[in-house]
Design an enzyme around this catalytic site. Structure first.
Site, PDB file in Angstrom:
ATOM      1  N   SER A 159       5.317   6.342  44.032  1.00  0.00           N
ATOM      2  CA  SER A 159       5.581   7.754  44.225  1.00  0.00           C
ATOM      3  C   SER A 159       6.342   8.300  43.034  1.00  0.00           C
ATOM      4  O   SER A 159       7.058   7.573  42.358  1.00  0.00           O
ATOM      5  CB  SER A 159       6.416   7.957  45.485  1.00  0.00           C
ATOM      6  N   LYS A 160       6.190   9.569  42.834  1.00  0.00           N
ATOM      7  CA  LYS A 160       6.797  10.115  41.618  1.00  0.00           C
ATOM      8  C   LYS A 160       8.304  10.271  41.746  1.00  0.00           C
ATOM      9  O   LYS A 160       8.968  10.601  40.795  1.00  0.00           O
ATOM     10  CB  LYS A 160       6.123  11.417  41.225  1.00  0.00           C
ATOM     11  N   ARG A 161       8.780  10.046  42.921  1.00  0.00           N
ATOM     12  CA  ARG A 161      10.221  10.016  43.086  1.00  0.00           C
ATOM     13  C   ARG A 161      10.820   8.910  42.225  1.00  0.00           C
ATOM     14  O   ARG A 161      11.892   9.037  41.681  1.00  0.00           O
ATOM     15  CB  ARG A 161      10.549   9.763  44.564  1.00  0.00           C
TER      16      ARG A 161
ATOM     17  N   ASP B 172       7.555  21.451  38.886  1.00  0.00           N
ATOM     18  CA  ASP B 172       6.481  20.536  39.213  1.00  0.00           C
ATOM     19  C   ASP B 172       5.196  21.215  39.650  1.00  0.00           C
ATOM     20  O   ASP B 172       4.099  20.736  39.402  1.00  0.00           O
ATOM     21  CB  ASP B 172       6.973  19.654  40.346  1.00  0.00           C
TER      22      ASP B 172
ATOM     23  N   ASP C 247       4.118  14.825  47.129  1.00  0.00           N
ATOM     24  CA  ASP C 247       4.289  13.615  46.362  1.00  0.00           C
ATOM     25  C   ASP C 247       3.024  12.808  46.152  1.00  0.00           C
ATOM     26  O   ASP C 247       2.665  12.474  45.053  1.00  0.00           O
ATOM     27  CB  ASP C 247       5.309  12.718  47.063  1.00  0.00           C
TER      28      ASP C 247
END
Length: 646
Positions: A391-393, A545, A641
């Site tokens: 995930s881009k987290r 984003d 996400d």
RNA sequence: GUCCCCAUCGUCUAGUCAGGUCUAGGACACCAGCCUUUCAAGCUGGCGACACGGGUUCGAAUCCCGUUGGGGAUACCA
């Protein structure tokens, strides 16, 4: 060693006497197995058990360590190993010394297939299932089906690569289909970015939205009528029913947490409504969805190419919505209908879909179609403690990030190919052609691989070093970001800050770097604790984003708005941003810098700065996201996400 | 919670299907040495894993059962 008549050589006896019968068996096994079944192992001083491996009758050849096998082979290998340096290039190696001992054996003995199979699961697959092997004469057709709801995702590239390789390997076709059935989240910009990203990677598709084919259109939003017709068919046969529950009702039911709801997630209140009455209500314009009528008992047996048979009780499967109240299909309906109509033979997709397979299978059945073969690939994972799905987290997940950060498509693809499928004893640097050539769908590892940036960097470095001469590298740099257009965009930003031309390098370095290293003590915002600064940066990351197009004045507008909402003057507000983005307190103008960097690099730096400030835990992040969404600044946050694809 | 999937070095993996050759192989990362005007690259070496417990077997990383751990799903998202 010289063959000798039995009763054992002295050698054997000695071993028996010290009670090491196992060792002796080991030594003998290679020659024994062909001729013996079981016997009493009299000489054994240990436990006098039944021994299946030693020869039954004295006098048989079993005790003879036959000519050169297998002990000797082992010795040879041991002797050879030290000289077999690990960095010898693949080309220098023979087939035999490039592969594992086991494989080497296979190569040596032609009576066995040389394809290694994986995992006990696969063993089970073989034993327990006779999966559907449908008409094999049909040409292979596979697809990748991204949903255009965000940045082009690494997961999409991964799925695309494996589908592509499978298609090419079997002389089949590879279809790109856009699954834009989520009206809120889908966008044309996102679709274009995805196509561009896959093109950049070099994964050419045979049919797609931009590549006409016999099954056009390849965009689901343009096939609405088709889904509606099929929904009607299902309705007519009773395989589906109309549900007039409102979202609120369902939410309330869920909240009340009745047991019956635990499994299926909603009451089946309208399941047995009279179809004619339901049709009347629908005709009168009453809002409703169409749900699949799932059996309430029995077991669904599914087959996965990699996992074999999987069973699931029907009572645990919900009555999936097929047609939403806006008339759009859900993924489940659309993908089944399209896969059938587009004559897809193998559905190679992410593991996340296993749990909805029963519904898909039921749809195939109710529509009277033969399902394709299913192969669920493991999910790429984050490099964190619990290895959650990528995930881009935690990671840059956008293909564009890797492009702009200076990775080569060959390297990225190569690396993705290593995830799950490996050439463990050969050179890990291999071209797409080589990957395709050696591609074996059934040899994929099932453990979710962690996307390891460091190894990617190493691979990328090898491409850079090995595949380009000086002139080639210069051309590469130009085609990357050192082109005139980019330089001309930068020039006006640098010019006022340039005292000598020599300042150019340092002044513009941050515009090309991957990450910068902002000093923590400079990441400040008046009146804020570091954690609050981190929160602000995170919110900016979210805001940025979803911003399309990503251009300076839009960025400016959006950030000014956010600053106001949070009660900051823009001037104060941008201060930690400068530092996070450029790595320095003073630098080229912020919004232009962000535009030149692009969304992905910008986001990566904001995230990196957040981490530098100590990061935000999952809980805090969640809370922050709520606060952020309350600001009403468009969607964002982690909700967008993932970019699943089917 | 429930269901499903998965499980070899920190990471990617080989070996597992057809148990003996496994003293568990390779790659990234890390550490050290060599090379070198520095650094990188290259070379050499080192560190480092069969999640746990039972069972089957003469023999289990490999087969079976259980436990634990992880992931996914549980949406009118895909």
């Amino acid at each position: 060693m010289e063959p000798q008549a039995v009763g054992g050589s002295r050698h054997d006896e000695r071993r028996f006497l010290v009670g090491r019968c196992e060792a002796t068996y080991n030594m003998l096994w290679g020659t024994v197995n062909a001729t013996t079944t079981s016997c009493k192992h009299l000489q054994c001083l240990g436990e006098p058990k039944e021994c299946r491996l030693a020869p039954r009758e004295p006098g048989l050849g079993g005790y003879l360590p036959g000519p050169g096998r297998p002990q000797q082979a082992a010795d040879d290998r041991r002797r050879v190993r030290p000289q077999e340096t690990r960095t010898r290039r693949a080309a220098d190696r023979t087939m035999a010394d490039r592969c594992s001992p086991r494989t080497r054996r296979r190569v040596a003995s032609p009576d066995r297939p040389a394809t290694p199979k994986k995992n006990q699961a696969r063993a089970r697959a073989r034993r327990e299932t006779a999966p559907v092997s449908d008409d094999r004469e049909k040409p292979v057709r596979v697809r990748v089906a991204p949903s255009p709801t965000g940045d082009p995702h690494l997961g999409t590239a991964y799925q695309a690569l494996f589908n592509y390789a499978f298609a090419r390997r079997h002389g089949g076709q590879f279809v790109l289909r856009i699954e834009d059935t989520d009206r809120q989240r889908s966008s044309r910009e996102s679709e274009e970015e995805i196509l561009a990203a896959l093109r950049w990677l070099g994964l050419a598709w045979d049919e797609g939205p931009d590549q006409d084919g016999p099954h056009a259109p390849y965009r689901q939003s343009e096939r609405l009528e088709i889904y509606r017709e099929h929904a009607e068919r299902l309705l007519a046969s009773g395989a589906a029913y109309r549900d007039f529950s409102t979202r609120e009702e369902i939410a309330r039911e869920r909240e009340s947490g009745q047991d019956a709801l635990d499994y299926v997630g909603h009451s089946r209140r309208h399941r047995d409504l009279d179809p004619e009455e339901a049709a009347r209500r629908a005709a009168a314009g009453e809002e409703h969805v169409v749900r699949l009528r799932v059996p309430t008992d029995g077991v669904c047996t599914m087959h996965d190419v990699l996992r074999g048979a999987i069973e699931r009780e029907w009572s645990l499967v919900d009555d999936q919505v097929l047609l939403k109240s806006d008339g759009f299909p859900t993924y489940h309906l659309a993908n089944v209908v399209d896969d059938h109509l587009m004559e897809i033979t193998h559905v190679i997709r992410g593991e996340e879909w296993i749990s909805s397979l029963p519904k898909h299978l039921l749809l195939y059945e109710k529509l009277g179609w033969q399902p394709p073969l299913f192969c669920h690939l493991p999910l790429l994972r984050n490099d964190d403690a619990n290895r959650s799905k990528l995930s881009k987290r935690r990671n840059p997940t956008s293909i564009d990030y890797y492009r702009r950060a200076g990775y080569l498509p060959e390297a990225l693809l190569n690396f993705l190919g290593l995830m799950g499928l490996s050439r463990a004893d050969g050179d890990e640097k291999l071209s797409l052609e080589e990957f395709v050539e050696g591609f074996d769908l059934e040899a994929i590892s099932l453990g979710g691989p962690v996307f390891d940036q460091k190894k990617l960097r190493w691979l990328n470095a090898r491409y850079l070093r090995e595949d380009f001469d000086a002139a080639g590298l210069v051309r590469l740099l130009r085609s990357w970001r050192l082109d005139d257009t980019t330089l001309e965009r930068i020039a006006p930003l640098a010019q006022p800050r340039l005292e000598t031309l020599g300042d150019w390098g340092e002044l513009t370095a941050h515009l090309f770097a991957d990450l910068v290293e902002p000093p923590v003590e400079e990441l400040t915002l008046e009146g804020c604790e570091p954690e609050q600064v981190a929160e602000v940066l995170q919110m900016v990351a979210w805001r940025v984003d979803t911003l399309r197009p990503f251009v300076a004045d839009r960025i400016h507008g959006v950030l000014r708005e956010l600053a106001e909402q949070l009660g900051f003057k823009l001037r104060q507000f941008t201060r930690p941003l400068y530092v996070a983005i450029s790595g320095k307190p003073a630098s080229t103008p912020l919004f232009d810098t962000m535009e030149i960097l692009g969304r992905d690099l910008t986001r990566a730096r904001l995230r990196a700065a957040v981490e530098r400030l100590g990061g935000l835990g999952a809980k805090k992040l969640k809370k922050l996201e709520k606060r952020y969404q309350a600001l009403g600044g468009g969607s964002g946050g982690e909700g967008s996400d993932d970019d699943g694809d089917g």
